[in-house]
Design a protein around this motif. Structure first.
Motif, PDB file in Angstrom:
ATOM      1  N   ARG A   1       0.483  -1.267   0.023  1.00 36.36           N
ATOM      2  CA  ARG A   1      -0.152   0.039  -0.055  1.00 36.36           C
ATOM      3  C   ARG A   1       0.680   1.514   0.282  1.00 36.36           C
ATOM      4  O   ARG A   1       0.435   1.982  -0.858  1.00 36.36           O
ATOM      5  N   ALA A   2       2.026   1.882   0.955  1.00 40.24           N
ATOM      6  CA  ALA A   2       3.111   2.567   0.478  1.00 40.24           C
ATOM      7  C   ALA A   2       4.115   2.690  -0.560  1.00 40.24           C
ATOM      8  O   ALA A   2       3.499   3.740  -0.713  1.00 40.24           O
ATOM      9  N   ALA A   3       3.432   1.708  -1.383  1.00 42.03           N
ATOM     10  CA  ALA A   3       4.271   2.074  -2.862  1.00 42.03           C
ATOM     11  C   ALA A   3       3.656   2.558  -3.094  1.00 42.03           C
ATOM     12  O   ALA A   3       4.263   2.696  -4.919  1.00 42.03           O
ATOM     13  N   VAL A   4       2.346   2.386  -3.146  1.00 40.96           N
ATOM     14  CA  VAL A   4       0.649   2.898  -4.107  1.00 40.96           C
ATOM     15  C   VAL A   4       1.201   4.658  -4.386  1.00 40.96           C
ATOM     16  O   VAL A   4       1.204   4.897  -3.193  1.00 40.96           O
ATOM     17  N   PRO A   5       0.345   5.092  -5.668  1.00 40.52           N
ATOM     18  CA  PRO A   5       0.888   6.198  -6.060  1.00 40.52           C
ATOM     19  C   PRO A   5      -0.348   6.905  -4.962  1.00 40.52           C
ATOM     20  O   PRO A   5      -1.235   6.126  -4.813  1.00 40.52           O
ATOM     21  N   ALA A   6      -0.388   8.141  -4.401  1.00 41.57           N
ATOM     22  CA  ALA A   6      -1.252   8.723  -4.198  1.00 41.57           C
ATOM     23  C   ALA A   6      -2.660   9.249  -4.505  1.00 41.57           C
ATOM     24  O   ALA A   6      -3.763   9.283  -4.057  1.00 41.57           O
TER      25      ALA A   6
ATOM     26  N   MET B   1      10.732  10.603  -2.162  1.00 36.19           N
ATOM     27  CA  MET B   1       9.430  10.252  -2.214  1.00 36.19           C
ATOM     28  C   MET B   1       8.524   9.230  -3.058  1.00 36.19           C
ATOM     29  O   MET B   1       7.547   8.842  -2.722  1.00 36.19           O
ATOM     30  N   LEU B   2       9.073   9.644  -4.576  1.00 34.96           N
ATOM     31  CA  LEU B   2       8.632   8.368  -5.233  1.00 34.96           C
ATOM     32  C   LEU B   2       8.482   7.045  -4.605  1.00 34.96           C
ATOM     33  O   LEU B   2       7.413   5.825  -4.879  1.00 34.96           O
ATOM     34  N   GLN B   3      10.181   6.789  -4.610  1.00 30.50           N
ATOM     35  CA  GLN B   3       9.980   4.920  -3.906  1.00 30.50           C
ATOM     36  C   GLN B   3       8.493   5.227  -2.812  1.00 30.50           C
ATOM     37  O   GLN B   3       8.278   3.874  -3.074  1.00 30.50           O
ATOM     38  N   ARG B   4       8.942   5.661  -2.146  1.00 35.05           N
ATOM     39  CA  ARG B   4       7.449   5.630  -0.295  1.00 35.05           C
ATOM     40  C   ARG B   4       5.825   5.679  -1.111  1.00 35.05           C
ATOM     41  O   ARG B   4       5.307   5.593  -0.424  1.00 35.05           O
ATOM     42  N   GLY B   5       6.372   6.776  -2.424  1.00 37.23           N
ATOM     43  CA  GLY B   5       5.027   6.637  -2.637  1.00 37.23           C
ATOM     44  C   GLY B   5       3.968   8.050  -2.672  1.00 37.23           C
ATOM     45  O   GLY B   5       2.677   8.576  -2.295  1.00 37.23           O
ATOM     46  N   ASP B   6       4.392   8.904  -2.042  1.00 39.46           N
ATOM     47  CA  ASP B   6       4.577  10.346  -0.850  1.00 39.46           C
ATOM     48  C   ASP B   6       4.084  11.327  -2.225  1.00 39.46           C
ATOM     49  O   ASP B   6       2.791  11.730  -1.526  1.00 39.46           O
ATOM     50  N   VAL B   7       3.679  10.937  -3.223  1.00 38.76           N
ATOM     51  CA  VAL B   7       3.891  11.982  -4.668  1.00 38.76           C
ATOM     52  C   VAL B   7       3.609  10.833  -6.060  1.00 38.76           C
ATOM     53  O   VAL B   7       4.374   9.830  -6.069  1.00 38.76           O
ATOM     54  N   ASP B   8       2.687  11.930  -6.534  1.00 43.04           N
ATOM     55  CA  ASP B   8       2.437  10.786  -8.148  1.00 43.04           C
ATOM     56  C   ASP B   8       3.315  11.276  -8.626  1.00 43.04           C
ATOM     57  O   ASP B   8       4.140   9.998  -9.286  1.00 43.04           O
ATOM     58  N   PHE B   9       3.580  12.913  -8.584  1.00 41.98           N
ATOM     59  CA  PHE B   9       4.948  12.718  -9.928  1.00 41.98           C
ATOM     60  C   PHE B   9       5.778  13.619  -9.395  1.00 41.98           C
ATOM     61  O   PHE B   9       5.033  14.703  -7.964  1.00 41.98           O
ATOM     62  N   ILE B  10       6.676  14.168  -9.410  1.00 37.59           N
ATOM     63  CA  ILE B  10       7.461  15.009  -8.911  1.00 37.59           C
ATOM     64  C   ILE B  10       8.079  15.453 -10.286  1.00 37.59           C
ATOM     65  O   ILE B  10       8.716  15.353 -11.754  1.00 37.59           O
ATOM     66  N   ALA B  11       8.361  18.008 -10.509  1.00 34.75           N
ATOM     67  CA  ALA B  11       8.275  18.581 -11.144  1.00 34.75           C
ATOM     68  C   ALA B  11       9.181  19.328 -10.716  1.00 34.75           C
ATOM     69  O   ALA B  11       8.997  20.608 -10.332  1.00 34.75           O
ATOM     70  N   ALA B  12      10.678  18.981 -10.156  1.00 35.24           N
ATOM     71  CA  ALA B  12      10.957  20.251  -9.397  1.00 35.24           C
ATOM     72  C   ALA B  12      12.534  20.520 -10.011  1.00 35.24           C
ATOM     73  O   ALA B  12      13.737  20.109  -9.315  1.00 35.24           O
ATOM     74  N   SER B  13      12.786  20.750 -10.693  1.00 36.85           N
ATOM     75  CA  SER B  13      14.133  21.234 -11.754  1.00 36.85           C
ATOM     76  C   SER B  13      14.747  19.708 -11.554  1.00 36.85           C
ATOM     77  O   SER B  13      15.964  19.908 -11.099  1.00 36.85           O
TER      78      SER B  13
ATOM     79  N   VAL C   1      14.443   6.113 -10.358  1.00 38.66           N
ATOM     80  CA  VAL C   1      12.942   6.187 -10.757  1.00 38.66           C
ATOM     81  C   VAL C   1      12.915   6.234 -11.486  1.00 38.66           C
ATOM     82  O   VAL C   1      14.248   6.395 -12.450  1.00 38.66           O
ATOM     83  N   ASP C   2      12.089   6.403 -12.263  1.00 41.37           N
ATOM     84  CA  ASP C   2      11.127   6.895 -14.083  1.00 41.37           C
ATOM     85  C   ASP C   2      11.050   8.264 -14.158  1.00 41.37           C
ATOM     86  O   ASP C   2      10.521   8.526 -13.276  1.00 41.37           O
ATOM     87  N   PHE C   3      11.796   8.046 -15.812  1.00 43.54           N
ATOM     88  CA  PHE C   3      11.414   9.995 -15.935  1.00 43.54           C
ATOM     89  C   PHE C   3      11.241  10.279 -17.751  1.00 43.54           C
ATOM     90  O   PHE C   3      10.995   9.695 -18.115  1.00 43.54           O
TER      91      PHE C   3
ATOM     92  N   ILE D   1      10.271  14.498 -15.843  1.00 42.88           N
ATOM     93  CA  ILE D   1       9.411  13.903 -14.259  1.00 42.88           C
ATOM     94  C   ILE D   1       9.752  13.488 -13.773  1.00 42.88           C
ATOM     95  O   ILE D   1       9.506  12.139 -14.501  1.00 42.88           O
ATOM     96  N   GLY D   2       9.893  12.703 -12.565  1.00 45.32           N
ATOM     97  CA  GLY D   2       9.727  11.698 -11.889  1.00 45.32           C
ATOM     98  C   GLY D   2       9.025  10.822 -11.139  1.00 45.32           C
ATOM     99  O   GLY D   2       7.759  11.594 -11.550  1.00 45.32           O
ATOM    100  N   VAL D   3       9.216   9.730 -12.175  1.00 48.75           N
ATOM    101  CA  VAL D   3       7.683   8.664 -11.211  1.00 48.75           C
ATOM    102  C   VAL D   3       7.914   7.091 -11.231  1.00 48.75           C
ATOM    103  O   VAL D   3       9.964   7.063 -11.096  1.00 48.75           O
ATOM    104  N   GLN D   4       7.723   6.996  -9.993  1.00 48.06           N
ATOM    105  CA  GLN D   4       8.228   5.090  -9.810  1.00 48.06           C
ATOM    106  C   GLN D   4       8.531   5.024 -10.515  1.00 48.06           C
ATOM    107  O   GLN D   4       8.019   4.499 -11.522  1.00 48.06           O
ATOM    108  N   LYS D   5       9.298   3.840 -10.291  1.00 47.81           N
ATOM    109  CA  LYS D   5       9.989   2.710 -11.427  1.00 47.81           C
ATOM    110  C   LYS D   5       9.103   1.822 -11.849  1.00 47.81           C
ATOM    111  O   LYS D   5       7.811   1.283 -11.304  1.00 47.81           O
ATOM    112  N   GLY D   6       9.168   2.032 -13.240  1.00 51.12           N
ATOM    113  CA  GLY D   6       7.875   0.698 -13.224  1.00 51.12           C
ATOM    114  C   GLY D   6       6.288   1.418 -13.858  1.00 51.12           C
ATOM    115  O   GLY D   6       5.448   0.996 -13.892  1.00 51.12           O
ATOM    116  N   SER D   7       6.233   2.508 -12.869  1.00 50.72           N
ATOM    117  CA  SER D   7       5.175   3.029 -13.320  1.00 50.72           C
ATOM    118  C   SER D   7       4.388   3.483 -14.571  1.00 50.72           C
ATOM    119  O   SER D   7       5.102   3.756 -15.344  1.00 50.72           O
ATOM    120  N   ASP D   8       2.814   3.282 -15.248  1.00 47.54           N
ATOM    121  CA  ASP D   8       2.392   3.798 -16.524  1.00 47.54           C
ATOM    122  C   ASP D   8       2.369   5.121 -16.554  1.00 47.54           C
ATOM    123  O   ASP D   8       1.691   5.250 -17.823  1.00 47.54           O
TER     124      ASP D   8
END
Length: 280
Positions: free
Chosen positions: A28-33, A96-108, A119-121, A229-236
């Motif tokens: 559950r923790a690894a599921v994006p928000a 943050m991505l690995q824990r699933g704290d966020v769905d994606f990251i856009a932060a320079s 992570v995937d980009f 834009i960073g996303v969890q590894k393997g995320s669609d």
């Protein structure tokens, strides 16, 4: 029935239940928000970079990354009111991505091989370069080697200043401050001669109303920084975000966001990068 055997069986059963619950919790923790049922999406951005990602005193969020993320979220089916913004400090982004704290990251968030192991980009959606910011009336710094014997500022632990010191201008007098705003104050007051980091970040600072006309970018391309834009590894989400970015470029929204956030600094941005192609 053997009491000892019964006790062992009960312990084994209890252990199995605990392990199963633990595994479920980790899953559950690894599921994006945005996999929750409330329809909201959580996006990581910078809170302290004018022109890129800034949380304003009234609690709103501005910047190029904010505009890109808002557009992408819309293409994913989320209105701006669905977005929960979360601060993504540089050192925390992969976790943050690995824990699933966020769905994606856009932060320079520059794409590099080390980060791509974790992570995937999606993207890149902006090609930036390391540059310097100097006072608008300074005619003594026209090329990178002119930084020799100049007071050069960046934040403590920054690779940008070290890059200049080691490879570009070894005689530069490196000054490391706690934050870019401190460097900017030093530049304004003449305590330092140049501030170095990504040109997009520098343009964001220079574009602030209180600094318009005071500073200029050197126009040096000291490195290539491919913002992804960073996303969890393997995320669609990676493919879906790439599709959204392609549409943003095609319909003119990307250029409008560049002009809005960087234009006042005279930022000579690169054309929109080809999505999926990292410039070495």
């Amino acid at each position: 029935m053997n009491p000892l055997r019964t006790t062992r069986a009960l312990v084994a059963s209890a252990t199995a239940v605990v392990l199963a619950l633990g595994s479920a919790s980790l899953a559950r923790a690894a599921v994006p928000a945005d996999h929750s049922d409330d329809g909201r999406i959580t996006i990581g951005i910078k809170f302290d970079q004018p022109g890129i990602g800034l949380k304003t005193p009234d609690g709103t969020y501005t910047g190029f990354d904010v505009d890109v993320a808002t557009y992408v979220a819309k293409q994913l089916g989320h209105d701006p009111s669905d977005i929960v913004w979360k601060e993504a400090k540089s050192a925390d982004r992969e976790a943050m991505l690995q824990r699933g704290d966020v769905d994606f990251i856009a932060a320079s968030y520059s794409i590099n091989d080390e980060r791509a192991k974790k992570v995937d980009f999606a993207g890149p959606y902006l090609l930036a370069h390391q540059d310097v910011l100097i006072r608008a009336d300074d005619e003594s710094i026209k090329k990178p080697s002119d930084l020799n014997d100049k007071k050069l500022c960046s934040v403590t632990g920054s690779t940008s200043a070290q890059n200049v010191k080691e490879k570009i201008a070894p005689d530069a007098q490196l000054q490391e401050y706690g934050g870019y705003s401190e460097c900017l104050t030093g530049l304004e007051n003449g305590v330092i001669d140049a501030l170095t980091t990504d040109d997009s970040i520098l343009a964001g600072y220079a574009a602030q109303d209180e600094f318009k006309g005071e500073f200029k970018l050197g126009g040096f391309e000291l490195s290539n920084e491919n913002y992804g834009i960073g996303v969890q590894k393997g995320s669609d989400l990676k493919d879906r975000i790439n599709t959204a970015l392609e549409k943003m470029v095609a319909d003119g929204s990307w250029q409008a966001a560049v002009d809005k956030n960087f234009g006042p600094a005279g930022y000579r941005n690169e054309p929109a990068p080809k999505i999926g192609v990292v410039v070495e």
